[in-house]
Design an enzyme around this catalytic site. Sequence first.
Site, mmCIF file in Angstrom:
data_model
loop_
_atom_site.group_PDB
_atom_site.id
_atom_site.type_symbol
_atom_site.label_atom_id
_atom_site.label_comp_id
_atom_site.label_asym_id
_atom_site.label_seq_id
_atom_site.Cartn_x
_atom_site.Cartn_y
_atom_site.Cartn_z
ATOM 1 N N GLU A 16 39.011 3.257 -12.888
ATOM 2 C CA GLU A 16 38.411 1.885 -12.627
ATOM 3 C C GLU A 16 39.163 0.599 -13.464
ATOM 4 O OE1 GLU A 16 37.974 0.517 -9.898
ATOM 5 O OE2 GLU A 16 36.510 2.005 -8.739
ATOM 6 N N ARG A 100 24.092 2.178 -11.570
ATOM 7 C CA ARG A 100 24.662 0.943 -12.963
ATOM 8 C C ARG A 100 25.753 0.168 -11.941
ATOM 9 N NH1 ARG A 100 30.642 2.574 -11.390
ATOM 10 N NH2 ARG A 100 30.339 4.346 -10.145
ATOM 11 N N ASN A 102 29.576 -1.887 -11.540
ATOM 12 C CA ASN A 102 30.880 -1.263 -10.855
ATOM 13 C C ASN A 102 31.797 -2.822 -10.383
ATOM 14 O OD1 ASN A 102 31.922 1.037 -9.806
ATOM 15 N ND2 ASN A 102 31.503 0.063 -7.814
ATOM 16 N N ASN A 148 32.697 -3.734 -4.112
ATOM 17 C CA ASN A 148 33.633 -3.458 -5.068
ATOM 18 C C ASN A 148 34.180 -4.679 -5.009
ATOM 19 O OD1 ASN A 148 34.606 -1.077 -6.785
ATOM 20 N ND2 ASN A 148 34.178 0.236 -4.996
ATOM 21 N N ASP A 197 38.739 -0.158 -1.798
ATOM 22 C CA ASP A 197 38.277 -0.017 -3.578
ATOM 23 C C ASP A 197 38.390 -1.362 -3.958
ATOM 24 O OD1 ASP A 197 37.186 0.919 -6.077
ATOM 25 O OD2 ASP A 197 36.585 2.697 -4.887
#
Length: 285
Positions: A16, A100, A102, A148, A197
Site C-alpha cells: 500500500e 488502525r 489507512n 482509502n 482502493d
Amino acid sequence: MDHRIIERSGRDVLGEGPTWIPDEDSLFWVDIVGQRLWSLTLADHKIRSWPMPEKICWVVPRAGRRDLLAGFKSGIAALTLDPLSIDPIVAPEADRPENRLNDAKVDGAGRLWFGSKDDRDEDASGAFYRMDGRLVPERVDDGYGVTNGPTFSADGDWLYHTDSAARLIYRFRLEEGGRLGPREDHIRFEDEWGYPDGMTTDADGCLWVAHWAGGRISRFDPAGRRMTSVALPAANITSCAFAGPALDRLFVTSAALNDDASAHGGALFEVDAGVRGMAPVPFGG
C-alpha cells in the site's frame, strides 16, 4: 498499456501507500500486514526494506526535514531510517483501539489528510482526518467501512476520498483553510469492478484508481467517467503513484492477502500510463 513487474526477493502481504520522494530519488511503499517499509531507488534500481515493530500504513516526507511522517496502527510518529528510530507524535484514535490508520496524502498547502478503518473488518468505525503543521488531527468525516485513497484535483479545488466497503469514491469541495464542503458521491463502482482502493491524480486532472478484487487500475475523467483500464496479474490491486523526475512512471502496489489464485499477488508493478502525475508536496510540519 504495457506493464512490468519490479523484480525483488519478496512479495507484499498487503502492499500500500506508494509515495514518490524526490529528495531520495526513491519510491517508498509499505506492506501493512507484513510490517515492512520498502524503497526503490530509480537511478540504480536498488531495493531496500526495513522491518517495523507494528503495522505501518503510510509514510510522507516532511518539509525541510530528513525524517518521515509515518502512520502506524497505534498512531502517527516521526520515522528516521539508518539507524531506525520511531518517535510517537499523536494517537488520533486512542478511543478506537480496534482501528488502525489507512492511507494518507498531503494537499498543495502541506496539510495531511488520512483515514482509518476497523482492523478486524467488522464495523464501520473508520474516520477521515486533517492535520496541519500544529500536529493536531481534526476528525472531518466519520462512519467509513474502509477509508482509502485521498487525492486532489489538479487545480486543488476538490478532494477525493473513498469508502472501499461502500464501493464509493466521494468528492468534497476543498475550501480556504482546508475546510471541506458537503460530501458528494462521485464514482460508484459496479459489482464486477471490485472495490475502489488507493488512487492518484494525473496532470490532466484524471483519477487513477486501484481495483481491489478487480485485478486492474482504471483512469476516470474529472466528471467520473471511466476512460481506460489496465489489467494486471493480481486480483487485489491496492494503490498507485507517479514517480521519477518527470513524474511519468506509474507504480502500482498489490496484495497477496486473500489472493491464492494469482501468480503475482503482492508484486510491485510499473505501468506505461502515457501521462504525467502531479508533483508531490511534503507535509508542512
